[in-house]
Design an enzyme around this catalytic site. Structure first.
Site, PDB file in Angstrom:
ATOM      1  N   PRO A  88      46.875  45.741  34.320  1.00  0.00           N
ATOM      2  CA  PRO A  88      47.376  45.994  34.546  1.00  0.00           C
ATOM      3  C   PRO A  88      49.355  45.372  33.408  1.00  0.00           C
ATOM      4  O   PRO A  88      50.523  46.189  33.848  1.00  0.00           O
ATOM      5  CB  PRO A  88      48.174  45.000  36.267  1.00  0.00           C
ATOM      6  CG  PRO A  88      46.534  44.316  35.762  1.00  0.00           C
ATOM      7  CD  PRO A  88      45.619  44.824  34.956  1.00  0.00           C
ATOM      8  N   GLU A 116      40.462  37.550  38.780  1.00  0.00           N
ATOM      9  CA  GLU A 116      42.167  37.094  38.005  1.00  0.00           C
ATOM     10  C   GLU A 116      42.014  38.082  36.751  1.00  0.00           C
ATOM     11  O   GLU A 116      43.199  38.371  36.103  1.00  0.00           O
ATOM     12  CB  GLU A 116      42.607  35.797  38.646  1.00  0.00           C
ATOM     13  CG  GLU A 116      42.929  35.466  39.629  1.00  0.00           C
ATOM     14  CD  GLU A 116      43.551  36.620  41.019  1.00  0.00           C
ATOM     15  OE1 GLU A 116      44.604  36.716  41.159  1.00  0.00           O
ATOM     16  OE2 GLU A 116      42.726  36.593  41.445  1.00  0.00           O
TER      17      GLU A 116
HETATM   18  C1  4G1 Z   1      49.305  41.991  38.627  1.00  0.00           C
HETATM   19  C2  4G1 Z   1      45.729  47.682  37.878  1.00  0.00           C
HETATM   20  C3  4G1 Z   1      47.598  42.076  39.141  1.00  0.00           C
HETATM   21  C4  4G1 Z   1      45.811  47.273  37.713  1.00  0.00           C
HETATM   22  C5  4G1 Z   1      50.030  43.312  38.860  1.00  0.00           C
HETATM   23  C6  4G1 Z   1      46.401  48.770  37.168  1.00  0.00           C
HETATM   24  C7  4G1 Z   1      48.352  44.135  39.542  1.00  0.00           C
HETATM   25  C8  4G1 Z   1      43.319  47.808  35.294  1.00  0.00           C
HETATM   26  C9  4G1 Z   1      44.155  48.098  36.161  1.00  0.00           C
HETATM   27  C10 4G1 Z   1      46.840  43.143  39.470  1.00  0.00           C
HETATM   28  C11 4G1 Z   1      44.535  47.309  36.716  1.00  0.00           C
HETATM   29  C12 4G1 Z   1      49.432  44.267  39.153  1.00  0.00           C
HETATM   30  C13 4G1 Z   1      44.786  49.518  36.458  1.00  0.00           C
HETATM   31  C14 4G1 Z   1      46.093  44.261  39.445  1.00  0.00           C
HETATM   32  C15 4G1 Z   1      43.709  45.856  36.894  1.00  0.00           C
HETATM   33  C16 4G1 Z   1      41.788  42.416  37.304  1.00  0.00           C
HETATM   34  C17 4G1 Z   1      40.617  42.463  37.574  1.00  0.00           C
HETATM   35  C18 4G1 Z   1      42.987  42.825  36.463  1.00  0.00           C
HETATM   36  C19 4G1 Z   1      41.261  43.489  38.267  1.00  0.00           C
HETATM   37  C20 4G1 Z   1      42.890  43.417  38.150  1.00  0.00           C
HETATM   38  C21 4G1 Z   1      50.445  45.014  39.753  1.00  0.00           C
HETATM   39  C22 4G1 Z   1      43.820  42.887  39.220  1.00  0.00           C
HETATM   40  N1  4G1 Z   1      44.142  50.137  34.902  1.00  0.00           N
HETATM   41  N2  4G1 Z   1      43.750  45.070  38.134  1.00  0.00           N
HETATM   42  N3  4G1 Z   1      44.650  42.308  39.349  1.00  0.00           N
HETATM   43  O1  4G1 Z   1      45.654  44.696  39.770  1.00  0.00           O
HETATM   44  O2  4G1 Z   1      42.232  46.113  36.598  1.00  0.00           O
HETATM   45  O3  4G1 Z   1      43.467  49.771  35.203  1.00  0.00           O
END
Ligand code: 4G1
Length: 232
Positions: A88, A116
């Site tokens: 994100p 996370e």
């Molecule tokens: C903080 C979204 C955390 C999420 C703020 C778009 C989202 C990978 C993406 C998160 C992910 C916001 C993406 C969130 C993603 C670690 C494990 C990160 C999954 C994870 C807005 C969880 N495009 N998200 N955190 O979703 O990997 O690529």
């Protein structure tokens, strides 16, 4: 094109890409898709790959060491691979990025986050590019990796048939798609715009362009910025 995916859920990733256009591209060897599970490079007897964040806070992080050993194993086979972390915090992925990756990168290694996210030191030392699919919370990077692999693979010569590749997809023109209609026994031709039944291909093309433009202005004014239509 070579895709390596670092993921704690290799089966999920492979399943998502095993059918349709991309499944065919893998079978035909236009693309190679290989998964690497950091658990296989854990030094822990329980195969742990996560730990608590320094400074406290909710949840766990993917640890540096198993990721490092996984990436070294990949680079031993594939030294010139570009490492992309889907997160994100990344810049938003655009069609232009996908086109450029397909044209210039022979090998891409995608890191899928879980928990996370990932120890920042791995990102700083080993990630070439950090990209995001959008602003929402999801459970892991695997779905995002599947989207990127699909979008990039479609731009590799031979992956789409001649007829579909020649076809102008939405976004390749920088605008949204126009409405489309086909035969229905239940509906007949009612509700189908008259012009599409006229056989006048110039008129049809003009109607479609106008529809695409109107839809883009209404739904995605951000896409109009920088075009000559942006001021109107
Ligand atoms: C903080 C979204 C955390 C999420 C703020 C778009 C989202 C990978 C993406 C998160 C992910 C916001 C993406 C969130 C993603 C670690 C494990 C990160 C999954 C994870 C807005 C969880 N495009 N998200 N955190 O979703 O990997 O690529």
């Amino acid at each position: 094109m070579n895709f390596n995916v670092i993921t704690l859920f290799p089966e999920a990733l492979m399943d998502m890409l095993s059918f349709g256009v991309i499944g065919r591209a893998i079978k035909d060897k236009h693309i190679k898709l290989r998964c690497f599970n950091p658990r296989d490079w854990s030094d822990n007897k329980h195969r742990r790959v996560d730990d608590r964040p320094f400074g406290g806070g909710a949840g766990m992080l993917m640890m540096y060491d198993p990721l490092y050993r996984t990436l070294m194993a990949i680079k031993q086979q594939d030294a010139d691979t570009r490492v992309i972390y889907l997160s994100p915090q990344g810049q938003p992925l655009k069609q232009a990025d996908c086109n450029q990756m397909a044209a210039t990168m022979g090998s891409i290694t995608l890191l899928c986050g879980r928990y996370e996210g990932v120890d920042q030191r791995f990102i700083d030392a080993h990630v070439d590019l950090e990209l995001s699919l959008g602003d929402y919370v999801i459970s892991g990077g695997e779905l995002a990796a599947a989207v990127l692999i699909d979008a990039v693979s479609r731009q590799i010569p031979g992956v789409l048939g001649d007829e579909s590749s020649a076809q102008d997809d939405s976004f390749m023109s920088g605008k949204l798609g126009y409405p489309q209609y086909t035969r229905s026994e239940l509906l007949g031709q009612s509700g189908v715009p008259e012009v599409l039944l006229s056989g006048d291909h110039q008129k049809i093309a003009a109607w479609r362009a106008a529809q695409a433009l109107a839809k883009t202005k209404q739904q995605r004014p951000d896409l109009m910025a920088g075009t000559s239509e942006g001021e109107s």
